[in-house]
Structure formats: C-alpha cells, structure tokens
Scaffold this motif. Structure first.
Motif, PDB file in Angstrom:
ATOM      1  N   ALA A 156       0.790  -1.231   0.000  1.00 10.42           N
ATOM      2  CA  ALA A 156       0.000   0.000   0.000  1.00 10.42           C
ATOM      3  C   ALA A 156       0.823   1.283   0.000  1.00 10.42           C
ATOM      4  CB  ALA A 156      -0.927   0.005   1.220  1.00 10.42           C
ATOM      5  N   THR A 157       2.134   1.184   0.064  1.00 13.65           N
ATOM      6  CA  THR A 157       2.926   2.403   0.227  1.00 13.65           C
ATOM      7  C   THR A 157       3.266   3.107  -1.073  1.00 13.65           C
ATOM      8  OG1 THR A 157       4.980   1.121   0.305  1.00 13.65           O
ATOM      9  CG2 THR A 157       3.931   1.646   2.412  1.00 13.65           C
ATOM     10  N   SER A 158       2.989   2.474  -2.227  1.00 13.00           N
ATOM     11  CA  SER A 158       3.280   3.150  -3.493  1.00 13.00           C
ATOM     12  C   SER A 158       2.497   2.497  -4.628  1.00 13.00           C
ATOM     13  CB  SER A 158       4.775   3.099  -3.812  1.00 13.00           C
ATOM     14  OG  SER A 158       5.194   1.774  -4.030  1.00 13.00           O
ATOM     15  N   GLY A 159       2.522   3.134  -5.765  1.00 11.88           N
ATOM     16  CA  GLY A 159       1.968   2.573  -6.982  1.00 11.88           C
ATOM     17  C   GLY A 159       0.488   2.261  -6.920  1.00 11.88           C
ATOM     18  N   ILE A 160       0.120   1.139  -7.527  1.00 12.72           N
ATOM     19  CA  ILE A 160      -1.284   0.745  -7.612  1.00 12.72           C
ATOM     20  C   ILE A 160      -1.870   0.496  -6.228  1.00 12.72           C
ATOM     21  CG2 ILE A 160      -2.853  -1.063  -8.429  1.00 12.72           C
ATOM     22  CD1 ILE A 160      -1.017  -1.295 -10.897  1.00 12.72           C
ATOM     23  N   GLY A 161      -1.092  -0.126  -5.330  1.00 18.74           N
ATOM     24  CA  GLY A 161      -1.586  -0.378  -3.980  1.00 18.74           C
ATOM     25  C   GLY A 161      -1.992   0.907  -3.281  1.00 18.74           C
ATOM     26  N   CYS A 162      -1.175   1.928  -3.391  1.00 19.87           N
ATOM     27  CA  CYS A 162      -1.475   3.223  -2.780  1.00 19.87           C
ATOM     28  C   CYS A 162      -2.713   3.839  -3.424  1.00 19.87           C
ATOM     29  CB  CYS A 162      -0.272   4.144  -2.911  1.00 19.87           C
ATOM     30  SG  CYS A 162      -0.482   5.725  -2.076  1.00 19.87           S
ATOM     31  N   ARG A 216      -8.440   5.402  -3.158  1.00 16.00           N
ATOM     32  CA  ARG A 216      -9.785   5.323  -3.724  1.00 16.00           C
ATOM     33  C   ARG A 216     -10.781   4.748  -2.725  1.00 16.00           C
ATOM     34  NH1 ARG A 216     -12.855   5.525  -8.535  1.00 16.00           N
ATOM     35  NH2 ARG A 216     -14.921   5.056  -7.724  1.00 16.00           N
ATOM     36  N   LEU A 217     -10.429   3.607  -2.129  1.00 17.75           N
ATOM     37  CA  LEU A 217     -11.358   2.948  -1.212  1.00 17.75           C
ATOM     38  C   LEU A 217     -11.595   3.771   0.047  1.00 17.75           C
ATOM     39  CD1 LEU A 217     -10.141  -0.741  -1.543  1.00 17.75           C
ATOM     40  CD2 LEU A 217     -12.165   0.300  -2.584  1.00 17.75           C
ATOM     41  N   ALA A 218     -10.541   4.242   0.681  1.00 19.07           N
ATOM     42  CA  ALA A 218     -10.699   5.061   1.882  1.00 19.07           C
ATOM     43  C   ALA A 218     -11.434   6.354   1.548  1.00 19.07           C
ATOM     44  CB  ALA A 218      -9.341   5.352   2.517  1.00 19.07           C
ATOM     45  N   GLY A 219     -11.172   6.905   0.381  1.00 17.00           N
ATOM     46  CA  GLY A 219     -11.876   8.102  -0.055  1.00 17.00           C
ATOM     47  C   GLY A 219     -13.371   7.876  -0.219  1.00 17.00           C
ATOM     48  N   GLU A 220     -13.763   6.631  -0.476  1.00 15.04           N
ATOM     49  CA  GLU A 220     -15.176   6.263  -0.594  1.00 15.04           C
ATOM     50  C   GLU A 220     -15.764   5.851   0.754  1.00 15.04           C
ATOM     51  OE1 GLU A 220     -17.161   6.396  -3.248  1.00 15.04           O
ATOM     52  OE2 GLU A 220     -15.663   6.960  -4.727  1.00 15.04           O
ATOM     53  N   GLY A 221     -14.947   5.891   1.812  1.00 14.13           N
ATOM     54  CA  GLY A 221     -15.435   5.569   3.144  1.00 14.13           C
ATOM     55  C   GLY A 221     -15.365   4.106   3.521  1.00 14.13           C
ATOM     56  N   ILE A 222     -14.602   3.325   2.777  1.00 17.44           N
ATOM     57  CA  ILE A 222     -14.445   1.900   3.083  1.00 17.44           C
ATOM     58  C   ILE A 222     -13.257   1.709   4.011  1.00 17.44           C
ATOM     59  CG2 ILE A 222     -13.883  -0.347   2.062  1.00 17.44           C
ATOM     60  CD1 ILE A 222     -15.395   0.624  -0.432  1.00 17.44           C
ATOM     61  N   ARG A 223     -13.438   0.885   5.041  1.00 14.52           N
ATOM     62  CA  ARG A 223     -12.338   0.586   5.968  1.00 14.52           C
ATOM     63  C   ARG A 223     -11.285  -0.236   5.245  1.00 14.52           C
ATOM     64  NH1 ARG A 223     -16.718  -0.944   9.479  1.00 14.52           N
ATOM     65  NH2 ARG A 223     -16.145  -3.043   8.928  1.00 14.52           N
ATOM     66  N   VAL A 224     -10.023   0.174   5.420  1.00 12.95           N
ATOM     67  CA  VAL A 224      -8.924  -0.472   4.712  1.00 12.95           C
ATOM     68  C   VAL A 224      -7.817  -0.825   5.699  1.00 12.95           C
ATOM     69  CG1 VAL A 224      -7.293  -0.260   2.803  1.00 12.95           C
ATOM     70  CG2 VAL A 224      -9.450   0.979   2.710  1.00 12.95           C
ATOM     71  N   GLY A 225      -7.411  -2.096   5.688  1.00 15.49           N
ATOM     72  CA  GLY A 225      -6.214  -2.519   6.401  1.00 15.49           C
ATOM     73  C   GLY A 225      -5.080  -2.486   5.394  1.00 15.49           C
ATOM     74  N   ILE A 226      -4.003  -1.799   5.734  1.00 14.73           N
ATOM     75  CA  ILE A 226      -2.906  -1.666   4.779  1.00 14.73           C
ATOM     76  C   ILE A 226      -1.632  -2.283   5.343  1.00 14.73           C
ATOM     77  CG2 ILE A 226      -3.901   0.345   3.651  1.00 14.73           C
ATOM     78  CD1 ILE A 226      -2.006   2.135   5.204  1.00 14.73           C
ATOM     79  N   GLY A 247       6.688   4.929   7.528  1.00 12.31           N
ATOM     80  CA  GLY A 247       6.379   6.345   7.398  1.00 12.31           C
ATOM     81  C   GLY A 247       5.254   6.598   6.414  1.00 12.31           C
ATOM     82  N   ARG A 248       5.271   5.903   5.304  1.00 10.73           N
ATOM     83  CA  ARG A 248       4.222   6.068   4.291  1.00 10.73           C
ATOM     84  C   ARG A 248       2.896   5.487   4.767  1.00 10.73           C
ATOM     85  NH1 ARG A 248       1.479   8.760   1.310  1.00 10.73           N
ATOM     86  NH2 ARG A 248       0.902   7.984  -0.723  1.00 10.73           N
ATOM     87  N   LEU A 249       2.945   4.382   5.506  1.00 15.04           N
ATOM     88  CA  LEU A 249       1.720   3.806   6.069  1.00 15.04           C
ATOM     89  C   LEU A 249       1.079   4.778   7.055  1.00 15.04           C
ATOM     90  CD1 LEU A 249       3.023   0.175   6.688  1.00 15.04           C
ATOM     91  CD2 LEU A 249       1.413   0.884   4.906  1.00 15.04           C
ATOM     92  N   ILE A 250       1.910   5.397   7.882  1.00 18.35           N
ATOM     93  CA  ILE A 250       1.414   6.379   8.849  1.00 18.35           C
ATOM     94  C   ILE A 250       0.792   7.572   8.133  1.00 18.35           C
ATOM     95  CG2 ILE A 250       2.134   8.047  10.609  1.00 18.35           C
ATOM     96  CD1 ILE A 250       4.190   5.895  11.524  1.00 18.35           C
TER      97      ILE A 250
END
Length: 94
Positions: free
Chosen positions: A36-42, A47-57, A63-66
């Motif tokens: 989740a820290t770069s590229g497609i994963g990020c 997108r998902l968090a922006g739509e209000g979906i809970r995401v475990g990353i 640092g990028r996860l934080i």
C-alpha cells in the motif's frame, strides 16, 4: 480488478486503465491492501478510503503507512509494517 462485478445495472460503472469496472460500495465492509505504500496499492487505498471503506494496509515503509492513516483517519485506515516476501510475515495478517 479485484472489485470487478457486472451483474447489476445499478452498479457504479467507471473506467480504469481503459477497462470498465463495477463497485458495489454498499456491500464492501473492509479490504486489506498489501503493498500500500506506493503505486497501484497506494492508489487503491486512496480510492477505497476516499469512498469511506475501511482499509487494512500493509507495506515495508512505516512512514508512508502512517501518512495514509493520518490522511484518512484511524477509523478508516489501520496499518501493519511487513515484508510479504518473508513467509513468516504473511501469517501476521490473521
């Protein structure tokens, strides 16, 4: 794409990389994104968090996860630092 589905005409159809995809946001409770820290994963996390979906990353760069967690809030984003190339790390997702 992971969230591809095409059974309902009520679905939200958009194009990603020139291909249609369909989200059923009301049925998705939470998602785990590895890398989740770069590229497609990020981009998926954003997108998902922006739509209000809970995401475990998960990813190697804490640092990028934080940063992602702070951007979307603890109620939507939780994280775990791990390197999934290490077999012992994959079991930690349970």
């Amino acid at each position: 794409m992971l969230l591809r589905h095409n059974l309902s005409p009520k679905s939200d159809s958009r194009a990603v990389f020139g291909q249609p995809y369909f989200f059923f946001m009301s049925t998705i409770m939470s998602v785990i994104v590895i890398g989740a820290t770069s590229g497609i994963g990020c981009a998926v996390v954003e997108r998902l968090a922006g739509e209000g979906i809970r995401v475990g990353i998960a990813g190697r760069r804490e640092g990028r996860l934080i940063e992602l967690q702070q951007r979307f809030g603890r109620e939507l984003v939780s994280y775990r630092v791990m390197d999934v190339t290490q077999p012992s790390a994959v079991g930690a997702l349970d």
